[in-house]
Motif scaffolding. Structure first.
Motif, short mmCIF file in Angstrom:
data_model
loop_
_atom_site.label_atom_id
_atom_site.label_comp_id
_atom_site.label_asym_id
_atom_site.label_seq_id
_atom_site.Cartn_x
_atom_site.Cartn_y
_atom_site.Cartn_z
N ARG A 109 0.83 -1.22 0.00
CA ARG A 109 0.00 0.00 0.00
C ARG A 109 0.86 1.25 0.00
NH1 ARG A 109 -4.59 -2.20 4.14
NH2 ARG A 109 -5.80 -3.31 2.56
N ASN A 110 1.99 1.21 0.70
CA ASN A 110 2.91 2.36 0.70
C ASN A 110 3.46 2.61 -0.70
OD1 ASN A 110 2.58 2.89 3.40
ND2 ASN A 110 4.37 1.73 4.04
N ARG A 111 3.51 1.58 -1.54
CA ARG A 111 3.94 1.71 -2.93
C ARG A 111 2.79 2.14 -3.84
NH1 ARG A 111 8.38 -1.35 -4.72
NH2 ARG A 111 9.55 -2.26 -3.05
N GLY A 112 1.60 2.29 -3.26
CA GLY A 112 0.44 2.72 -4.04
C GLY A 112 -0.49 1.59 -4.43
N ALA A 113 -0.22 0.37 -3.96
CA ALA A 113 -1.06 -0.77 -4.33
C ALA A 113 -2.45 -0.61 -3.73
CB ALA A 113 -0.42 -2.06 -3.84
N ARG A 114 -3.42 -1.12 -4.50
CA ARG A 114 -4.82 -1.08 -4.06
C ARG A 114 -5.59 -2.16 -4.79
NH1 ARG A 114 -3.65 3.62 -6.85
NH2 ARG A 114 -4.50 3.72 -8.94
N SER A 115 -6.76 -2.43 -4.26
CA SER A 115 -7.63 -3.40 -4.91
C SER A 115 -8.11 -2.82 -6.24
CB SER A 115 -8.82 -3.70 -4.00
OG SER A 115 -9.64 -4.66 -4.59
N ASP A 116 -7.91 -3.56 -7.31
CA ASP A 116 -8.27 -3.06 -8.64
C ASP A 116 -8.60 -4.26 -9.52
OD1 ASP A 116 -8.47 -1.95 -11.16
OD2 ASP A 116 -6.44 -1.12 -11.16
N ARG A 117 -9.88 -4.51 -9.71
CA ARG A 117 -10.31 -5.65 -10.51
C ARG A 117 -10.01 -5.47 -12.00
NH1 ARG A 117 -14.37 -9.16 -7.90
NH2 ARG A 117 -14.40 -8.49 -5.75
N HIS A 118 -9.67 -4.26 -12.39
CA HIS A 118 -9.36 -4.01 -13.81
C HIS A 118 -7.87 -4.21 -14.10
CE1 HIS A 118 -13.43 -2.70 -14.43
NE2 HIS A 118 -13.32 -1.89 -13.40
N HIS A 119 -7.13 -4.63 -13.10
CA HIS A 119 -5.71 -4.96 -13.26
C HIS A 119 -4.87 -3.80 -13.76
CE1 HIS A 119 -6.78 -9.05 -12.34
NE2 HIS A 119 -7.70 -9.00 -13.27
N GLY A 120 -5.12 -2.64 -13.19
CA GLY A 120 -4.32 -1.47 -13.52
C GLY A 120 -2.92 -1.59 -12.94
N PRO A 121 -2.08 -0.58 -13.18
CA PRO A 121 -0.68 -0.67 -12.78
C PRO A 121 -0.47 -0.71 -11.26
CG PRO A 121 -1.19 1.52 -13.58
CD PRO A 121 -2.39 0.67 -13.86
N TYR A 122 -1.47 -0.33 -10.48
CA TYR A 122 -1.30 -0.30 -9.03
C TYR A 122 -2.08 -1.39 -8.31
CZ TYR A 122 1.31 3.94 -9.61
OH TYR A 122 2.27 4.83 -9.97
N ASN A 123 -2.58 -2.38 -9.03
CA ASN A 123 -3.27 -3.44 -8.30
C ASN A 123 -2.24 -4.26 -7.53
OD1 ASN A 123 -2.23 -5.42 -10.00
ND2 ASN A 123 -4.20 -6.15 -10.70
N TYR A 124 -2.72 -4.98 -6.52
CA TYR A 124 -1.81 -5.73 -5.64
C TYR A 124 -0.92 -6.70 -6.41
CZ TYR A 124 -4.15 -3.98 -1.48
OH TYR A 124 -4.64 -3.17 -0.48
N THR A 125 -1.47 -7.41 -7.35
CA THR A 125 -0.70 -8.40 -8.09
C THR A 125 0.45 -7.74 -8.85
OG1 THR A 125 -2.61 -9.84 -8.30
CG2 THR A 125 -0.80 -10.21 -9.84
N ARG A 126 0.17 -6.66 -9.53
CA ARG A 126 1.24 -5.99 -10.29
C ARG A 126 2.30 -5.38 -9.40
NH1 ARG A 126 -0.76 -3.72 -16.04
NH2 ARG A 126 -1.95 -5.57 -16.60
N GLN A 127 1.88 -4.81 -8.29
CA GLN A 127 2.85 -4.21 -7.39
C GLN A 127 3.71 -5.27 -6.70
OE1 GLN A 127 3.81 -0.94 -6.87
NE2 GLN A 127 2.66 -0.79 -8.76
N LEU A 128 3.09 -6.40 -6.33
CA LEU A 128 3.87 -7.49 -5.74
C LEU A 128 4.82 -8.07 -6.78
CD1 LEU A 128 4.49 -9.30 -3.33
CD2 LEU A 128 2.58 -10.76 -4.03
N SER A 129 4.35 -8.25 -7.99
CA SER A 129 5.21 -8.77 -9.07
C SER A 129 6.38 -7.83 -9.32
CB SER A 129 4.41 -8.96 -10.35
OG SER A 129 3.43 -9.96 -10.18
#
Length: 147
Positions: free
Chosen positions: A23-43
């Motif tokens: 979350r500090n990196r800007g991650a958030r829940s995003d079902r549209h798979h934008g650049p800040y969704n959890y999966t992309r930020q973790l990856s």
């Protein structure tokens, strides 16, 4: 009618401190798979970690020759148990391992001198050694038909 599941989908439960860091990196829940969704930020975070580890090979940076490198990676039999504290003090940790002295002598190294060399490596180089040991000693899952 049931929905087909995507192939190789993995669900991982993350501890609260990892979620906070994402979350500090800007991650958030995003079902549209934008650049800040959890999966992309973790990856992205894992990709950056891998890049640091790969570019910190002490054999390539000049910090360690091949034989001592192989010895250290071989001796770190339980790398998954090493914490940041142990990695920071990897040279001292090696001196505590029962076979270190004998095996260092066997490859033509003085144990204390090798431990000092390891202590002089950067944290990223030490992390590379621990990561390499984890790859070497991992308990890979058995597949059907394997022994």
């Amino acid at each position: 009618m049931t929905r087909p599941r995507p192939a190789k989908r993995l669900i991982i439960t993350l501890p609260p401190e990892v979620i906070r860091r994402l979350r500090n990196r800007g991650a958030r829940s995003d079902r549209h798979h934008g650049p800040y969704n959890y999966t992309r930020q973790l990856s992205r975070a894992l990709g950056l970690f891998d890049a640091v580890v790969l570019r910190s090979d002490p054999r390539e940076t000049g910090g360690l020759d091949e034989r001592p490198y192989g010895l250290i990676v071989d001796l770190l039999r339980d790398p998954h148990r090493l914490e940041t504290f142990h990695i920071s003090r990897l040279g001292e940790y090696l001196l505590e391992l029962p076979d270190f002295g004998e095996r260092a002598h066997a490859i033509g190294c003085e144990p204390e001198e090798l431990a000092r060399s390891v202590s002089g490596l950067t944290f990223a180089e030490k992390l590379h050694l621990v990561d390499s040991a984890q790859l070497r000693h991992s308990q890979r899952p058995r597949t059907i038909g394997s022994r």
